[in-house]
Enzyme design. Sequence first.
Site, PDB file in Angstrom:
ATOM      1  N   HIS A 151      16.028 -50.899  11.650  1.00 16.08           N
ATOM      2  CA  HIS A 151      15.517 -50.312  12.897  1.00 16.08           C
ATOM      3  C   HIS A 151      14.035 -50.537  13.136  1.00 16.08           C
ATOM      4  O   HIS A 151      13.450 -49.894  14.024  1.00 16.08           O
ATOM      5  CB  HIS A 151      15.772 -48.805  12.933  1.00 16.08           C
ATOM      6  N   LYS A 182       8.100 -40.426  24.356  1.00 15.07           N
ATOM      7  CA  LYS A 182       8.544 -41.041  23.100  1.00 15.07           C
ATOM      8  C   LYS A 182       7.550 -40.606  22.040  1.00 15.07           C
ATOM      9  O   LYS A 182       6.530 -40.004  22.372  1.00 15.07           O
ATOM     10  CB  LYS A 182       8.561 -42.566  23.209  1.00 15.07           C
ATOM     11  N   ARG A 183       7.848 -40.900  20.751  1.00 20.35           N
ATOM     12  CA  ARG A 183       6.880 -40.568  19.720  1.00 20.35           C
ATOM     13  C   ARG A 183       5.537 -41.243  20.035  1.00 20.35           C
ATOM     14  O   ARG A 183       5.496 -42.328  20.624  1.00 20.35           O
ATOM     15  CB  ARG A 183       7.400 -41.020  18.352  1.00 20.35           C
ATOM     16  N   LYS A 214       3.327 -48.228  20.571  1.00 15.39           N
ATOM     17  CA  LYS A 214       3.958 -47.871  21.846  1.00 15.39           C
ATOM     18  C   LYS A 214       2.930 -47.819  22.985  1.00 15.39           C
ATOM     19  O   LYS A 214       3.280 -47.746  24.156  1.00 15.39           O
ATOM     20  CB  LYS A 214       4.688 -46.530  21.722  1.00 15.39           C
ATOM     21  N   THR A 265      15.565 -46.683  23.272  1.00 10.70           N
ATOM     22  CA  THR A 265      16.801 -46.148  23.847  1.00 10.70           C
ATOM     23  C   THR A 265      16.462 -45.231  25.020  1.00 10.70           C
ATOM     24  O   THR A 265      17.282 -45.051  25.918  1.00 10.70           O
ATOM     25  CB  THR A 265      17.628 -45.366  22.798  1.00 10.70           C
ATOM     26  N   LYS A 274      18.156 -44.595  28.947  1.00  9.37           N
ATOM     27  CA  LYS A 274      18.415 -43.308  29.622  1.00  9.37           C
ATOM     28  C   LYS A 274      17.764 -43.296  31.004  1.00  9.37           C
ATOM     29  O   LYS A 274      18.364 -42.854  31.991  1.00  9.37           O
ATOM     30  CB  LYS A 274      17.892 -42.140  28.773  1.00  9.37           C
TER      31      LYS A 274
HETATM   32  C1  26V Z   1      10.246 -43.984   8.712  1.00  8.20           C
HETATM   33  C2  26V Z   1       9.895 -42.950   7.910  1.00  8.20           C
HETATM   34  C3  26V Z   1       8.876 -43.202   6.869  1.00  8.20           C
HETATM   35  C4  26V Z   1       8.321 -41.973   6.234  1.00  8.20           C
HETATM   36  C5  26V Z   1       9.311 -40.879   6.012  1.00  8.20           C
HETATM   37  C6  26V Z   1      10.094 -40.514   7.232  1.00  8.20           C
HETATM   38  C7  26V Z   1      10.511 -41.699   8.077  1.00  8.20           C
HETATM   39  C8  26V Z   1      11.467 -41.556   9.051  1.00  8.20           C
HETATM   40  C9  26V Z   1      11.822 -42.631   9.846  1.00  8.20           C
HETATM   41  C10 26V Z   1      11.201 -43.850   9.687  1.00  8.20           C
HETATM   42  C11 26V Z   1      11.556 -45.080  10.458  1.00  8.20           C
HETATM   43  C12 26V Z   1      11.893 -44.878  11.809  1.00  8.20           C
HETATM   44  C13 26V Z   1      12.423 -46.148  12.413  1.00  8.20           C
HETATM   45  C14 26V Z   1      12.858 -45.896  13.808  1.00  8.20           C
HETATM   46  O1  26V Z   1      12.911 -44.761  14.238  1.00  8.20           O
HETATM   47  N1  26V Z   1      13.180 -46.934  14.543  1.00  8.20           N
HETATM   48  C15 26V Z   1      13.585 -46.801  15.913  1.00  8.20           C
HETATM   49  O2  26V Z   1      14.993 -46.932  15.970  1.00  8.20           O
HETATM   50  C16 26V Z   1      15.499 -46.840  17.285  1.00  8.20           C
HETATM   51  C17 26V Z   1      16.997 -46.878  17.185  1.00  8.20           C
HETATM   52  O3  26V Z   1      17.405 -48.125  16.755  1.00  8.20           O
HETATM   53  C18 26V Z   1      14.923 -47.940  18.148  1.00  8.20           C
HETATM   54  O4  26V Z   1      15.403 -47.778  19.455  1.00  8.20           O
HETATM   55  C19 26V Z   1      13.406 -47.885  18.141  1.00  8.20           C
HETATM   56  O5  26V Z   1      12.883 -49.001  18.840  1.00  8.20           O
HETATM   57  C20 26V Z   1      12.899 -47.893  16.720  1.00  8.20           C
HETATM   58  O6  26V Z   1      11.504 -47.687  16.690  1.00  8.20           O
END
Ligand code: 26V
Length: 834
Positions: free
Chosen positions: A376, A567-568, A573, A675, A679
């Site tokens: 992702h 978004k975050r 971004k 995503t 929406k």
């Molecule tokens: C990384 C970490 C690292 C530290 C601990 C907690 C944690 C939690 C999540 C992540 C990675 C997040 C990756 C992510 O959210 N990717 C997003 O995935 C979406 C669904 O596929 C996509 O639409 C977004 O573009 C993408 O940024």
Amino acid sequence: MKSAKPEKQIGDRELLQTTDLPMTTDAILSDFTHYFGRMLGRRTIKIDSPFLYQAVVYAARDRLMERWRKTRNALEVDDSRRVAYLSLEFLMGRLLRNALLNLGIENETTEALERIGLDLEDVCARERDTGLGNGGLGRLAACFLDSCATLSLPVVGYGIRYQYGMFHQRIENGYQVEEADSWLREGFPWEIERIEYAQTIKFGGRSDVQIDASGKSRIVWVDTHDVLAIPYDIPVPGFENDIVNTLRLWSAAARNEFDLEEFNAGSYADSVASKNEAENITMVLYPNATTENGQELRLRQQYFLASASLQDTIRDWCQRHGDDFSEFAAKNCFQLNDTHPAIAVAELMRLLIDEHGMDWDDAWDITRNTMAYTNHTLLPEALEMWPVSMFRRLLPRLLDIIYEINARFIAEISQHWPGDTDKIRRMSLIQEGSQPMIRMAYLAIVGSFSINGVAELHSRLLREGLFRDFAELWPHRFNNKTNGVTQRRWLAACNPALASLISETIGEGWKTNLDELDGIRDQADDPDFQARWRAVKLANKQRLATDLEKKTGLEVSADMMFDVQVKRIHEYKRQLLNVLHAIHLYDRIRRGDGDKLSPRLIIIGGKAAPGYVMAKSVIKCINNVARVINSDPAMAGRLQLVFYPDYNVSGMEKICPAADLSEQISTAGKEASGTGNMKFMMNGAITIGTLDGANVEIREAVGDENFFLFGNTVEEIEALRGSYDPQAIIDGDSDFRRVMDLLESGHFNHFEPGIFDSIIQSIREPADMWMTAADFRSFIDAQAEAGRAYQDEAHWTRMSILNTACSGRFSTDRTMRDYNEDIWHVEPISLESS
Ligand code: 26V
């Protein structure tokens, strides 16, 4: 003499024979009254009481329960192939509205509540968001579950029942303040604790060689600290198909309430403390920030989820097949949601070898044929690595197994590329160095039969960049699965007025076949249809305006263009680019050059990870700029900027139906998919965006003329690096210069000197990873074009209708069909036999 009563066993057969509960208004009202009065023991109906909401949930849950039982029964009878979706995050949001919609009792429940003077909308609003996820990745998992249930696919979600989900965000003097999300405080009426399926999870200790009775040596993991994993099940109903799938969330508990040995040794406090240590594992969801990388508790969470879920699957398997694993790979598939649960590769090996006596090759065969991995993110800093030393301490037996996997893998590479030591170093599961690290993505790739990205561009970049060596070795394993969103939540439930207009025009089929939306294309130029389309949008904007005023105190007019970025908060971004545009408009209006501009309300919302300093400054910057703009009388009726606080799933449910313009402005090559973009499109917003993630496919679907494109492409961005000179760009663009002058003069931080220095510096920095300055001019121009287009009402409405009409491809129903056709190969559940 009286004979002893025979013990009565209640079997599924008898339970199934009980007649189904009626789905009528009367029956729902009567059940509601029963639960409210008799079970919850409440008498007076107070609008904001949580008990009204709870009583409605129980009435709905009863109706889910019988369908749930039938679904489980069908699975047992069929013994068919199934999928476990392993994810550290499920961002479910509120469940009530969706459950009623999918059960087909929305109208009946509305009526039942009306009879006693209640509004379903108010009751639904009482539910707390189940916020067990950070953002896109977690919400995607939730949409997947909805679509799988709707397609009758046998997919169970496995996750963690965090005591505290995503933090709540308060804004204080423009700064983000985090508050704990105690979402379980008033109870969570959807879940069923299933203590009977608890599993034991091992940590620590060491691996030891033992000789068994037959003289064979085997490795055992000894002296471990064990923790109990207790499952809580949440029902996942399909849309009007009587299927109810399961989301199983694990909660950690101490194996013994307290440690007797420790207690006897004299320390009562220590013995109770170890209970705490166990329960800490599922205490809190980690925010996705690089600062949170490498935390030991996070690794514990990952292993806890992987081990509990695999053991649960194997328990269920053995119940039906005993110790015969010959068909296991044919009947099971584990989909890994990013690398977070990737330790499952090594854990499945351990369970099969250590606990079920299998040899390495057979176990590896099973593992390699059951695991599938979804990536992702392309951001290198987000790629997970764990220190070998931490693994040795926490999961010594799993480290043995990872080393063995790596040794065999390296032998394979050496055969494929003899003598290429550089390749071996690059591809090894272990990154050598002073602190050797385990590359979790590589473990996931080596252990999986399928590796996919989440948008066409993203999957290509994985193959050509990040995972190039692996794609060369195993090209057939790499594939793309473009993300989607569920139209049940993101159109039918959150935008009922638009849903009705669409259904009136083309029927209800779009709810399960989103491609049918194409049918409204014919209406795109019809003045009557257009007028109704606009009326719906206006009402949605008014609803959001009311909400905004309640949350921020700012009075806004629904007549303005709603220009939205939620978004975050992350540098890639580029919320900052959005702020620069806001400042540019402010500057133009101040200079008397704003008469031709479309009145705009810019809405920005999102959370910054608590440790992400730059992202937090961006929030402060947005709020300061907003204060200056909103208090300047010259801006009245022309420009407003507002920060939407505590953005979450239920926030998006109000926001996306009200948006005119959707901001998808990440640096090309950085957003895996997005995503939110889908929406917005589905709800008739027009995208202003870069060629990044799924924007590329959105633009393809809707046509260039219905999309505001700007910015450098991936290739252009890469070519620019090295010669990038933001200072020259600023100097050469008088609009940009004025914006930077305003920022640098302290115009937005009069009494807070220096607080935006690092932000300003990041824009001017030649090494700026996100190349904000490089896209400034084309962004401003695209925004101007959007502003002009908005003034032609008929034309804008046409674009809006076409965006909805062309959004069919972005349903998770399509995504799940794709996963199933290419990766899972499961048959829909048949309720006939049960
Ligand atoms: C990384 C970490 C690292 C530290 C601990 C907690 C944690 C939690 C999540 C992540 C990675 C997040 C990756 C992510 O959210 N990717 C997003 O995935 C979406 C669904 O596929 C996509 O639409 C977004 O573009 C993408 O940024």
